[in-house]
Scaffold this motif. Structure first.
Motif, PDB file in Angstrom:
ATOM      1  N   PRO A   1       0.825  -1.211   0.000  1.00 32.58           N
ATOM      2  CA  PRO A   1       0.000   0.000   0.000  1.00 32.58           C
ATOM      3  C   PRO A   1       0.860   1.263   0.000  1.00 32.58           C
ATOM      4  CG  PRO A   1      -0.265  -1.233   2.058  1.00 32.58           C
ATOM      5  CD  PRO A   1       0.656  -2.019   1.191  1.00 32.58           C
ATOM      6  N   SER A   2       0.304   2.339  -0.494  1.00 31.34           N
ATOM      7  CA  SER A   2       1.068   3.590  -0.605  1.00 31.34           C
ATOM      8  C   SER A   2       1.492   4.134   0.759  1.00 31.34           C
ATOM      9  CB  SER A   2       0.255   4.643  -1.356  1.00 31.34           C
ATOM     10  OG  SER A   2      -0.949   4.911  -0.653  1.00 31.34           O
ATOM     11  N   ASN A   3       0.802   3.764   1.824  1.00 37.41           N
ATOM     12  CA  ASN A   3       1.154   4.254   3.157  1.00 37.41           C
ATOM     13  C   ASN A   3       2.061   3.291   3.920  1.00 37.41           C
ATOM     14  OD1 ASN A   3      -0.740   2.251   3.615  1.00 37.41           O
ATOM     15  ND2 ASN A   3      -1.844   3.391   5.196  1.00 37.41           N
ATOM     16  N   TRP A   4       2.714   2.385   3.218  1.00 38.61           N
ATOM     17  CA  TRP A   4       3.579   1.390   3.863  1.00 38.61           C
ATOM     18  C   TRP A   4       4.653   2.065   4.710  1.00 38.61           C
ATOM     19  CZ3 TRP A   4       3.436  -3.623   4.834  1.00 38.61           C
ATOM     20  CH2 TRP A   4       4.597  -4.284   5.197  1.00 38.61           C
TER      21      TRP A   4
ATOM     22  N   ILE B   1       2.211   2.406   8.046  1.00 36.79           N
ATOM     23  CA  ILE B   1       2.190   1.008   8.480  1.00 36.79           C
ATOM     24  C   ILE B   1       3.463   0.621   9.234  1.00 36.79           C
ATOM     25  CG2 ILE B   1       2.113  -1.381   7.665  1.00 36.79           C
ATOM     26  CD1 ILE B   1       0.157  -0.433   5.500  1.00 36.79           C
ATOM     27  N   ARG B   2       4.627   0.934   8.667  1.00 32.99           N
ATOM     28  CA  ARG B   2       5.881   0.602   9.361  1.00 32.99           C
ATOM     29  C   ARG B   2       6.016   1.348  10.686  1.00 32.99           C
ATOM     30  NH1 ARG B   2      10.351  -1.970   7.068  1.00 32.99           N
ATOM     31  NH2 ARG B   2      11.664  -0.596   8.281  1.00 32.99           N
ATOM     32  N   PRO B   3       5.733   2.657  10.747  1.00 34.05           N
ATOM     33  CA  PRO B   3       5.806   3.346  12.042  1.00 34.05           C
ATOM     34  C   PRO B   3       4.831   2.770  13.076  1.00 34.05           C
ATOM     35  CG  PRO B   3       5.823   4.957  10.264  1.00 34.05           C
ATOM     36  CD  PRO B   3       5.533   3.621   9.643  1.00 34.05           C
ATOM     37  N   ALA B   4       3.647   2.359  12.646  1.00 36.59           N
ATOM     38  CA  ALA B   4       2.686   1.764  13.577  1.00 36.59           C
ATOM     39  C   ALA B   4       3.215   0.425  14.103  1.00 36.59           C
ATOM     40  CB  ALA B   4       1.338   1.572  12.895  1.00 36.59           C
ATOM     41  N   ALA B   5       3.852  -0.355  13.246  1.00 31.99           N
ATOM     42  CA  ALA B   5       4.435  -1.627  13.678  1.00 31.99           C
ATOM     43  C   ALA B   5       5.570  -1.382  14.664  1.00 31.99           C
ATOM     44  CB  ALA B   5       4.932  -2.421  12.470  1.00 31.99           C
ATOM     45  N   HIS B   6       6.348  -0.324  14.431  1.00 28.22           N
ATOM     46  CA  HIS B   6       7.434   0.023  15.362  1.00 28.22           C
ATOM     47  C   HIS B   6       6.849   0.441  16.714  1.00 28.22           C
ATOM     48  CE1 HIS B   6      11.136   1.632  16.981  1.00 28.22           C
ATOM     49  NE2 HIS B   6      10.488   2.745  17.247  1.00 28.22           N
TER      50      HIS B   6
ATOM     51  N   HIS C   1      -2.247  -6.717   4.826  1.00 32.65           N
ATOM     52  CA  HIS C   1      -1.385  -5.741   5.485  1.00 32.65           C
ATOM     53  C   HIS C   1      -1.981  -5.257   6.797  1.00 32.65           C
ATOM     54  CE1 HIS C   1       0.716  -5.841   1.710  1.00 32.65           C
ATOM     55  NE2 HIS C   1      -0.300  -5.325   1.065  1.00 32.65           N
ATOM     56  N   SER C   2      -2.877  -6.041   7.383  1.00 39.55           N
ATOM     57  CA  SER C   2      -3.489  -5.651   8.652  1.00 39.55           C
ATOM     58  C   SER C   2      -2.444  -5.721   9.765  1.00 39.55           C
ATOM     59  CB  SER C   2      -4.666  -6.562   8.980  1.00 39.55           C
ATOM     60  OG  SER C   2      -4.222  -7.877   9.214  1.00 39.55           O
ATOM     61  N   PRO C   3      -2.595  -4.893  10.800  1.00 46.65           N
ATOM     62  CA  PRO C   3      -1.618  -4.895  11.902  1.00 46.65           C
ATOM     63  C   PRO C   3      -1.442  -6.273  12.536  1.00 46.65           C
ATOM     64  CG  PRO C   3      -3.109  -3.032  12.113  1.00 46.65           C
ATOM     65  CD  PRO C   3      -3.631  -3.883  10.982  1.00 46.65           C
ATOM     66  N   GLU C   4      -2.496  -7.068  12.585  1.00 47.97           N
ATOM     67  CA  GLU C   4      -2.409  -8.387  13.201  1.00 47.97           C
ATOM     68  C   GLU C   4      -1.533  -9.345  12.394  1.00 47.97           C
ATOM     69  OE1 GLU C   4      -5.513  -7.046  12.236  1.00 47.97           O
ATOM     70  OE2 GLU C   4      -5.685  -6.044  14.166  1.00 47.97           O
ATOM     71  N   ASN C   5      -1.362  -9.068  11.104  1.00 46.24           N
ATOM     72  CA  ASN C   5      -0.588  -9.955  10.235  1.00 46.24           C
ATOM     73  C   ASN C   5       0.839  -9.476  10.019  1.00 46.24           C
ATOM     74  OD1 ASN C   5      -0.372 -12.290   8.550  1.00 46.24           O
ATOM     75  ND2 ASN C   5      -0.460 -10.947   6.776  1.00 46.24           N
ATOM     76  N   LEU C   6       1.217  -8.361  10.630  1.00 39.95           N
ATOM     77  CA  LEU C   6       2.549  -7.795  10.412  1.00 39.95           C
ATOM     78  C   LEU C   6       3.333  -7.773  11.715  1.00 39.95           C
ATOM     79  CD1 LEU C   6       1.545  -4.740   8.214  1.00 39.95           C
ATOM     80  CD2 LEU C   6       2.582  -6.863   7.428  1.00 39.95           C
ATOM     81  N   ASP C   7       4.578  -8.219  11.657  1.00 37.42           N
ATOM     82  CA  ASP C   7       5.465  -8.105  12.808  1.00 37.42           C
ATOM     83  C   ASP C   7       6.904  -8.226  12.318  1.00 37.42           C
ATOM     84  OD1 ASP C   7       6.166  -7.643  15.426  1.00 37.42           O
ATOM     85  OD2 ASP C   7       4.944  -9.275  16.223  1.00 37.42           O
TER      86      ASP C   7
END
Length: 101
Positions: free
Chosen positions: A15-18, A22-27, A55-61
Motif C-alpha cells: 500500500p502507498s502508506n507502507w 504502516i511501518r511506524p505503527a508496527a514500530h 497488510h493488517s496490523p495483526e498480520n505484520l510483525d
C-alpha cells in the motif's frame, strides 16, 4: 535494490502508506523489534506472518532478515519451496535414459 527484491513485483503491491503509516505503527507496537519467529530483539524486516497481501496490523510483525539468525530468509525459503510449481514451461519433461532408446 537488494537481491531479494530484484525481479520481484512485491513492492508494487504494498500500500502507498507502507512507509509513512504502516511501518511506524508496527514500530510503535513493538519498539524493540522482537522477532515473531524466534523471540529475540533486533528484527530488521517487517514481515507478513501469513503469505499474501494482508497488510493488517495483526498480520505484520518484525523478523530478522539481514542480521543473524536470518529468520525471515529461512521462513520465505520454506514458503517458496512449499509453493506449488504452476508456471508452465518451468520444468523440462524427463528425458528417457540413453541406454533405453
Amino acid at each position: 535494490m537488494s537481491g531479494g527484491w530484484r525481479g520481484s513485483r512485491r513492492r508494487s503491491r504494498l500500500p502507498s502508506n507502507w512507509r509513512s503509516e504502516i511501518r511506524p505503527a508496527a514500530h510503535a507496537r513493538n519498539p524493540d523489534h522482537i522477532c515473531h519467529l524466534c523471540g529475540r530483539p533486533g528484527g530488521d524486516y517487517l514481515d507478513h506472518k501469513t503469505p499474501g497481501d494482508d497488510h493488517s496490523p495483526e498480520n505484520l510483525d518484525w523478523a530478522h532478515d539481514r542480521v543473524w539468525p536470518h529468520c525471515h530468509r529461512y521462513k520465505s525459503s520454506a514458503e517458496g519451496n512449499a509453493a506449488p510449481r504452476t508456471k508452465p514451461g518451468r520444468h523440462r519433461p524427463p528425458e528417457q535414459h540413453p541406454g533405453l532408446l
